[in-house]
Each structure stands twice: as structure tokens, then as C-alpha cells.
Scaffold this motif. Structure first.
Motif, PDB file in Angstrom:
ATOM      1  N   LEU A  43      -7.644  31.048  18.544  1.00 52.40           N
ATOM      2  CA  LEU A  43      -7.315  32.385  19.022  1.00 52.40           C
ATOM      3  C   LEU A  43      -6.071  32.372  19.904  1.00 52.40           C
ATOM      4  CD1 LEU A  43     -10.667  34.183  19.975  1.00 52.40           C
ATOM      5  CD2 LEU A  43      -8.979  34.926  18.291  1.00 52.40           C
ATOM      6  N   LEU A  44      -5.904  31.283  20.680  1.00 50.36           N
ATOM      7  CA  LEU A  44      -4.805  31.231  21.640  1.00 50.36           C
ATOM      8  C   LEU A  44      -3.647  30.350  21.195  1.00 50.36           C
ATOM      9  CD1 LEU A  44      -6.615  31.077  25.106  1.00 50.36           C
ATOM     10  CD2 LEU A  44      -5.970  33.043  23.722  1.00 50.36           C
ATOM     11  N   LEU A  45      -3.781  29.672  20.044  1.00 51.59           N
ATOM     12  CA  LEU A  45      -2.745  28.722  19.647  1.00 51.59           C
ATOM     13  C   LEU A  45      -1.387  29.393  19.496  1.00 51.59           C
ATOM     14  CD1 LEU A  45      -2.124  25.802  18.923  1.00 51.59           C
ATOM     15  CD2 LEU A  45      -2.717  26.320  16.546  1.00 51.59           C
ATOM     16  N   THR A  46      -1.351  30.574  18.924  1.00 53.31           N
ATOM     17  CA  THR A  46      -0.104  31.322  18.785  1.00 53.31           C
ATOM     18  C   THR A  46       0.067  32.336  19.907  1.00 53.31           C
ATOM     19  OG1 THR A  46      -0.223  31.091  16.376  1.00 53.31           O
ATOM     20  CG2 THR A  46       1.236  32.796  17.220  1.00 53.31           C
ATOM     21  N   VAL A  47      -1.053  32.816  20.458  1.00 56.33           N
ATOM     22  CA  VAL A  47      -1.005  33.863  21.480  1.00 56.33           C
ATOM     23  C   VAL A  47      -0.369  33.365  22.778  1.00 56.33           C
ATOM     24  CG1 VAL A  47      -2.457  35.252  23.018  1.00 56.33           C
ATOM     25  CG2 VAL A  47      -2.879  35.242  20.552  1.00 56.33           C
ATOM     26  N   GLY A 169      -5.862  36.505  16.437  1.00 52.76           N
ATOM     27  CA  GLY A 169      -5.410  36.454  17.818  1.00 52.76           C
ATOM     28  C   GLY A 169      -4.177  37.313  18.030  1.00 52.76           C
ATOM     29  N   VAL A 170      -3.202  37.177  17.138  1.00 51.75           N
ATOM     30  CA  VAL A 170      -1.972  37.968  17.251  1.00 51.75           C
ATOM     31  C   VAL A 170      -2.267  39.446  17.029  1.00 51.75           C
ATOM     32  CG1 VAL A 170       0.336  38.313  16.293  1.00 51.75           C
ATOM     33  CG2 VAL A 170      -0.579  36.004  16.527  1.00 51.75           C
ATOM     34  N   TRP A 171      -3.143  39.747  16.088  1.00 56.83           N
ATOM     35  CA  TRP A 171      -3.507  41.132  15.792  1.00 56.83           C
ATOM     36  C   TRP A 171      -4.185  41.782  16.998  1.00 56.83           C
ATOM     37  CZ3 TRP A 171      -8.276  43.681  15.283  1.00 56.83           C
ATOM     38  CH2 TRP A 171      -8.236  44.937  14.666  1.00 56.83           C
ATOM     39  N   LEU A 172      -5.066  41.058  17.658  1.00 50.53           N
ATOM     40  CA  LEU A 172      -5.770  41.608  18.818  1.00 50.53           C
ATOM     41  C   LEU A 172      -4.819  41.856  19.992  1.00 50.53           C
ATOM     42  CD1 LEU A 172      -9.095  39.560  18.816  1.00 50.53           C
ATOM     43  CD2 LEU A 172      -8.832  42.007  18.368  1.00 50.53           C
ATOM     44  N   VAL A 173      -3.868  40.963  20.182  1.00 46.67           N
ATOM     45  CA  VAL A 173      -2.910  41.144  21.279  1.00 46.67           C
ATOM     46  C   VAL A 173      -2.158  42.463  21.117  1.00 46.67           C
ATOM     47  CG1 VAL A 173      -0.701  40.307  22.174  1.00 46.67           C
ATOM     48  CG2 VAL A 173      -2.609  38.737  21.906  1.00 46.67           C
ATOM     49  N   ASP A 174      -1.829  42.776  19.885  1.00 42.25           N
ATOM     50  CA  ASP A 174      -1.070  43.992  19.627  1.00 42.25           C
ATOM     51  C   ASP A 174      -1.894  45.247  19.874  1.00 42.25           C
ATOM     52  OD1 ASP A 174       1.349  45.294  18.628  1.00 42.25           O
ATOM     53  OD2 ASP A 174       0.156  45.826  16.880  1.00 42.25           O
ATOM     54  N   TYR A 178      -3.221  41.009  25.992  1.00 42.37           N
ATOM     55  CA  TYR A 178      -3.481  39.594  26.264  1.00 42.37           C
ATOM     56  C   TYR A 178      -4.785  39.348  27.031  1.00 42.37           C
ATOM     57  CZ  TYR A 178       1.282  38.497  24.735  1.00 42.37           C
ATOM     58  OH  TYR A 178       2.422  38.347  23.989  1.00 42.37           O
ATOM     59  N   PRO A 179      -5.097  40.094  28.088  1.00 47.47           N
ATOM     60  CA  PRO A 179      -6.306  39.771  28.861  1.00 47.47           C
ATOM     61  C   PRO A 179      -7.576  39.742  28.018  1.00 47.47           C
ATOM     62  CG  PRO A 179      -4.928  41.298  30.094  1.00 47.47           C
ATOM     63  CD  PRO A 179      -4.322  41.185  28.718  1.00 47.47           C
ATOM     64  N   VAL A 181      -7.921  39.032  24.859  1.00 42.17           N
ATOM     65  CA  VAL A 181      -7.938  37.842  23.997  1.00 42.17           C
ATOM     66  C   VAL A 181      -8.259  36.601  24.826  1.00 42.17           C
ATOM     67  CG1 VAL A 181      -6.609  36.479  22.346  1.00 42.17           C
ATOM     68  CG2 VAL A 181      -6.284  38.939  22.465  1.00 42.17           C
ATOM     69  N   PHE A 182      -7.736  36.512  26.044  1.00 42.29           N
ATOM     70  CA  PHE A 182      -8.053  35.376  26.912  1.00 42.29           C
ATOM     71  C   PHE A 182      -9.555  35.322  27.198  1.00 42.29           C
ATOM     72  CE2 PHE A 182      -3.565  35.939  28.872  1.00 42.29           C
ATOM     73  CZ  PHE A 182      -3.006  35.312  27.768  1.00 42.29           C
ATOM     74  N   VAL A 183     -10.147  36.469  27.493  1.00 41.30           N
ATOM     75  CA  VAL A 183     -11.583  36.519  27.778  1.00 41.30           C
ATOM     76  C   VAL A 183     -12.392  36.161  26.525  1.00 41.30           C
ATOM     77  CG1 VAL A 183     -13.495  38.044  28.398  1.00 41.30           C
ATOM     78  CG2 VAL A 183     -11.330  38.181  29.648  1.00 41.30           C
ATOM     79  N   LEU A 184     -11.970  36.660  25.373  1.00 40.27           N
ATOM     80  CA  LEU A 184     -12.676  36.372  24.125  1.00 40.27           C
ATOM     81  C   LEU A 184     -12.641  34.874  23.821  1.00 40.27           C
ATOM     82  CD1 LEU A 184     -14.165  37.550  21.705  1.00 40.27           C
ATOM     83  CD2 LEU A 184     -11.959  37.874  20.572  1.00 40.27           C
ATOM     84  N   SER A 185     -11.512  34.238  24.075  1.00 35.86           N
ATOM     85  CA  SER A 185     -11.407  32.796  23.866  1.00 35.86           C
ATOM     86  C   SER A 185     -12.380  32.037  24.760  1.00 35.86           C
ATOM     87  CB  SER A 185      -9.969  32.341  24.138  1.00 35.86           C
ATOM     88  OG  SER A 185      -9.869  30.937  24.076  1.00 35.86           O
ATOM     89  N   THR A 186     -12.490  32.461  26.001  1.00 38.18           N
ATOM     90  CA  THR A 186     -13.437  31.817  26.915  1.00 38.18           C
ATOM     91  C   THR A 186     -14.874  32.003  26.448  1.00 38.18           C
ATOM     92  OG1 THR A 186     -11.962  32.094  28.809  1.00 38.18           O
ATOM     93  CG2 THR A 186     -14.298  31.801  29.282  1.00 38.18           C
ATOM     94  N   LEU A 187     -15.211  33.202  26.006  1.00 39.55           N
ATOM     95  CA  LEU A 187     -16.577  33.468  25.549  1.00 39.55           C
ATOM     96  C   LEU A 187     -16.933  32.628  24.327  1.00 39.55           C
ATOM     97  CD1 LEU A 187     -16.742  37.367  25.942  1.00 39.55           C
ATOM     98  CD2 LEU A 187     -17.793  35.617  27.401  1.00 39.55           C
ATOM     99  N   ALA A 188     -15.973  32.415  23.429  1.00 39.12           N
ATOM    100  CA  ALA A 188     -16.233  31.589  22.248  1.00 39.12           C
ATOM    101  C   ALA A 188     -16.575  30.153  22.646  1.00 39.12           C
ATOM    102  CB  ALA A 188     -15.020  31.616  21.320  1.00 39.12           C
ATOM    103  N   ALA A 189     -15.804  29.595  23.592  1.00 37.99           N
ATOM    104  CA  ALA A 189     -16.080  28.240  24.058  1.00 37.99           C
ATOM    105  C   ALA A 189     -17.417  28.159  24.770  1.00 37.99           C
ATOM    106  CB  ALA A 189     -14.956  27.764  24.978  1.00 37.99           C
ATOM    107  N   LEU A 190     -17.755  29.184  25.550  1.00 35.21           N
ATOM    108  CA  LEU A 190     -19.033  29.188  26.260  1.00 35.21           C
ATOM    109  C   LEU A 190     -20.210  29.310  25.288  1.00 35.21           C
ATOM    110  CD1 LEU A 190     -18.223  31.367  29.405  1.00 35.21           C
ATOM    111  CD2 LEU A 190     -18.337  28.870  29.200  1.00 35.21           C
ATOM    112  N   ALA A 191     -20.007  30.030  24.182  1.00 35.76           N
ATOM    113  CA  ALA A 191     -21.047  30.091  23.156  1.00 35.76           C
ATOM    114  C   ALA A 191     -21.276  28.708  22.552  1.00 35.76           C
ATOM    115  CB  ALA A 191     -20.657  31.092  22.069  1.00 35.76           C
TER     116      ALA A 191
END
Length: 398
Positions: A43-47, A169-174, A178-179, A181-191
Motif C-alpha cells: 500500500l505504501l511502496l509507491t505512496v 494505494g495510489v488510487w486511495l491517496v487521490d 495520505y493520512p 492510507v497511512f492508517v490503513l497500512s498500519t491496520l493491515a499489519a496489526l491484523a
């Protein structure tokens, strides 16, 4: 027909014994943990490079973001077998998922390039843990008769987030900024972390774990890793330079060709695992290298839309086969205690190959042009086959 005869026939069909179920509860938890980590990563690799550019870091800063992430990944991979042997795989995996996910929240307040690079460095450490221990856990938890298939299925589990996560990730930023997508990335790792808590705890090993230095000195591991690194090298080149190579192609064609490769790779990785469980003596790694090299060769000699897609399909197919065949073959050379080290060596070959391919190809192409540089890439891929033994070495029996 009597029941005895029917039973005998059934045993013959199944090869003398019933195949055990593939996906057990521990293996499913390992899949979920790895999937969560990959979603967080992709999600964050390109974001994050885009975010760095938006803060004024420019193209140089965007490149440093990805470079820092992969540098810490490679450095951490060297230490993970020792850490897992000391603290246990589950504990280290939990720490890795935390390091991958939690720092993404710091990007909510990190507006300078040094802070962003620090976040990327820490996340790279966590990513290294998840990729090394992910495949090691799958190899350990899978039934021995279906280990290749389990590793192939693991390739699908970690491959799908890459296919979906990068564009999403890029689609969501648009659309949400950004905030979010950052939170979503954290939630995925916590899952993924929540799933990892249900994995088996540390257990006593019957023998001393294989050290990283010993693994790098073992030709039974380094030879297939070297052959696979040649394909990984080409992967870094294709992903990075395909738009530059196909200067006359439309954006849609390039996107479709990359998608074709991204979808084909995990599917053939799964197929290769299933095949190797039934035919372990097949030199499938060599076939994978040759098929992937043929795909790059097609890209070198033609830019026709149909042949471009065919070339990417062939490259993706060979890449997936080479991934599974190399990892499965390396695992056969060690006992369970060495699985972590095998995974670390394999991931080093993967990451180093991608990095060297992307960096080296640019230098070569500047002097030769893209077609000639792709031709040289094909020769490098095929020359890596020389690392493989001419005769298959029998795997040591545990």
C-alpha cells in the motif's frame, strides 16, 4: 469387487497413502499474518515516495525513500536466523509486524525527508522479518508430502497484495488523502499481528540451527540461489525499465503487460509447488530460468503489442517457477532447524538480484541501448545456470 480390493485400488491411486490436508489452522494463521504484512508493505511502496515528493523532497528524495527501505531489508535479512533461533520465530515475527505497521502512523506528522527516511528504514526491518519468517513458517507447518504446494500457495498469498496494493494505494491517496492510507497500512499489519499471536510458540530444536554464515558457505544453497538471482535480476530490470524500453507503446499496453506478468508469476509458483511434490527430481529451476530468459529475449527483439504481452507472460511464468523450484530445492538440503537460514539466503538472492538488476541495467543501457542491454541480460540469466550442478544432489534424509 470386494472392499479389500477397493481399498487396495484407492491406495494405489493415491500413491500408497492418503494425502494429508494442506491448509491447517496454524498454516492458515501464517498465511493471514503474511498477507497482512504484504498489504501494509505494498500500500505504501509507491505512496511514500509520492508523499516525499509532495513535501518538497523531489525525485532524489523519492529515490532515497525506496533505497532506504530496501537497504534496511537486506541488512536485516542477515540477522534474522540468529534472532529467530534465540527468541523464537513467533516472537520475532510479532516484532517484525509491529515494526512494519506502527511507524506508518509517524508519517502523519513526518514532513521532512530525514524523518520519512527513518520511518522507511524501520519499516524495512519489519518487512525483512515477515518475508524471511513467512516462508520458513510455511515450510515448517506444511505437511512434508505437500510442502512444495504449500510454498506455491504462499506465493499466491503474498503475490496478490502486490497486484492489488500498488494501484489501490495510489488510487486511495487521490480520493481520501495520505493520512487515511497511512492508517490503513498500519491496520493491515496489526491484523497480521493478531493472526500471528495464534501461531505455535517456541519449541526445542532437536539440533543446532544452521547459521547464516554456514548457509552462505553451503554450495547446496548458494548454487540454486545464484541461478534464481539471475531471474530476480531480470525482474528488477523489467519492472523498472519496461516503459523506457517500449518508448512507442501506449500506457495501456505497458500497464497490461506488467499486469500479465504480475498475475502469471504467483499462479505458476503454485503450479510448480504442486508439480514438485509429485516429481521432486525434475530440474524445474533450470526450466524456469530458460522460460523467463526467452521472455526477456522477445522483449529485446520486438515491440509489437502481441509479442510484448507474450514475452511478459513467458517471463512471469518462468519467474514463478524459478521462485518455487529454487526455494523448495534449497529447503530439501537442510533439516527443519535450517529453514530460517534457507529463507534468508533465498530472500537475499531475491532482493539483491532486483536491486543490482535495476542499477546495473541503467549503466549498461546508457552505453549500448536498450535492445543490446536486454540481450546481455538474457546471457547473464542463462550463464547463471552454470551454478547448478550437472547432476542433482540427493537431499539429506532427516
Amino acid at each position: 469387487m470386494s472392499s479389500t480390493t477397493s481399498s487396495t485400488t484407492a491406495l494405489t491411486i493415491t500413491g500408497g497413502s492418503a494425502r494429508p490436508p494442506l491448509v491447517t489452522r496454524p498454516l492458515l494463521l501464517a498465511f493471514v499474518a503474511s498477507a497482512g504484512a504484504m498489504v501494509s508493505f505494498y500500500l505504501l511502496l509507491t505512496v511514500v515516495p509520492l508523499y516525499a515528493t509532495s513535501t518538497g523532497a523531489g525525485d532524489v528524495g523519492a529515490g532515497l525513500v525506496t533505497g532506504t527501505l530496501m537497504l534496511s531489508t537486506v541488512l536485516a535479512e542477515l540477522a534474522i536466523p540468529r534472532l529467530a533461533a534465540r527468541f523464537g520465530q513467533r516472537s520475532v515475527l510479532l516484532a517484525g509486524l509491529l515494526l512494519l505497521g506502527a511507524p506508518a502512523l509517524l508519517l502523519l506528522v513526518a514532513t521532512g525527508l530525514p524523518a520519512i527516511l527513518l520511518v522507511c528504514f524501520v519499516r524495512g526491518l519489519g518487512f525483512a522479518v515477515t518475508v524471511v519468517l513467512g516462508s520458513a513458517l510455511v515450510a515448517e507447518l506444511a505437511p512434508a508430502q505437500r510442502r512444495g504446494e504449500a510454498l506455491g500457495l504462499y506465493g499466491v498469498v503474498v503475490g496478490i497484495p502486490g497486484i492489488i496494493g500498488l494501484p489501490v494505494g495510489v488510487w486511495l491517496v487521490d480520493r481520501v488523502g495520505y493520512p487515511s492510507v497511512f492508517v490503513l497500512s498500519t491496520l493491515a499489519a496489526l491484523a497480521g499481528l493478531a493472526a500471528a499471536t495464534g501461531l505455535p510458540g517456541r519449541r526445542a530444536e532437536p539440533e543446532q540451527p544452521l547459521g547464516m554464515l554456514a548457509g552462505l558457505r553451503n554450495p547446496a544453497l548458494t548454487r540454486p540461489a545464484t541461478a534464481f538471482a539471475g531471474v530476480a535480476l531480470a525482474s528488477g530490470i523489467v519492472v523498472t525499465f519496461l516503459p523506457s524500453v517500449l518508448t512507442d507503446a501506449s500506457v495501456n499496453l505497458i500497464a497490461f503487460a506488467l499486469l500479465a506478468q504480475a498475475v502469471t508469476t504467483p499462479l505458476t509458483r503454485w503450479w510448480a509447488g504442486r508439480y514438485l511434490d509429485r516429481h521432486p527430481d525434475t530440474p524445474l529451476l533450470a526450466y524456469g530460468v530458460v522460460v523467463s530468459a526467452s521472455g526477456v529475449a522477445i522483449l529485446a527483439v520486438t515491440g509489437h503489442p502481441v509479442t510484448v504481452v507474450v514475452g511478459m507472460l513467458l517471463f512471469g511464468a518462468g519467474f514463478g517457477v524459478a521462485q518455487c523450484a529454487s526455494l523448495t530445492g534449497m529447503l530439501r538440503q537442510v533439516s527443519t532447524a535450517g529453514y530460517g537460514t534457507v529463507s534468508a539466503v533465498w530472500n537475499l538472492a531475491f532482493d539483491a538480484g532486483i536491486g543490482l538488476g535495476a542499477a546495473g541495467f541503467g549503466l549498461v543501457a546508457a552505453g549500448t541501448g536498450y535492445p543490446a542491454a536486454l540481450g546481455i541480460t538474457v546471457l547473464v540469466m542463462l550463464s547463471a545456470l552454470a551454478a547448478l550442478p550437472r547432476r542433482r544432489q540427493p537431499a539429506p534424509r532427516p
